[in-house]
Design a protein around this motif. Structure first.
Motif: not given
Length: 225
Positions: A100-120
């Motif tokens: 579930v978490a990996e599915n939700v995070e998936l779109p963020l991996l295609y954006l230029k976003m720092k890891r801390a912001e992705r986690r938040e």
């Protein structure tokens, strides 16, 4: 947010051409909740694909956030919709091999976003849709409602400008469908422009405006209170 003028789309088989959308003119403003309603074969799925920049019309114009996008190629449409447009489908379309978490995070991996912001962003989305306690489960371990809530979290985790929902309650019972409609309304109230495509007039009435399609034509477009 997005509008069309004299939109035309058809599909050609081996022997016959079938018109699907005929001179469709619609306007969706920033922050609106609009339902596109109509029976199967009315052109809803094709309009979904065109508004979502997934395919181009045969004729007419599509303007998204002030830019005419009707004639863009696939790579240009992809660049424009990434980070701006999100989708929810009847079939959920989750990745079976991801949690579930990996599915939700998936779109963020295609954006230029720092890891801390992705986690938040991920933690906020999981909490908003009540998924924190099942974040390590996989789609096959979820109920239909949990799968659609995961899809909603994935669709909104990057804070899109526009969310298109294609029959999002079609595989759910009435209680699950009501929960999803409440979640969609909350997404809209938080500022995301929402276009719902549905066969159900009962669900369409949750929107502030209803556009009715029939045989590729817009037959009514009226505010609903």
């Amino acid at each position: 947010m997005i509008h069309t003028r004299d939109l035309v789309k058809g599909y050609r088989g081996q022997e016959v051409a079938t018109p699907v959308l005929i001179n469709v003119n619609i306007d969706v403003g920033d922050g609106e909740f609009v339902a596109v309603a109509g029976p199967s074969g009315s052109g809803k799925s094709t309009l979904f694909n065109i508004l979502g920049l997934l395919e181009a019309p045969d004729a007419g114009s599509v303007v998204f956030r002030g830019r005419d996008v009707g004639g863009l190629g696939e790579s240009e449409r992809l660049a424009l919709r990434r980070g701006h447009i999100a989708y929810v489908f009847r079939q959920f379309n989750l990745v079976d091999e991801l949690s579930v978490a990996e599915n939700v995070e998936l779109p963020l991996l295609y954006l230029k976003m720092k890891r801390a912001e992705r986690r938040e962003r991920l933690e906020e989305a999981l909490g908003r849709f009540g998924l924190g306690h099942i974040s390590r489960r996989f789609p096959r371990q979820l109920s239909g409602l949990q799968q659609q809530m995961t899809a909603l979290a994935r669709a909104t985790v990057f804070q899109p400008k526009l969310l298109l929902a294609d029959e999002p309650t079609g595989n759910l019972n009435s209680a699950g469908g009501s929960a999803v409609m409440e979640a969609l309304s909350a997404i809209n109230e938080a500022g995301t422009t929402l276009v719902l495509f549905t066969n159900s007039m009962q669900e369409a009435q949750k929107a502030r405006r209803i556009i009715q399609l029939f045989d590729g034509h817009v037959v009514t477009d009226h505010a609903h209170t």
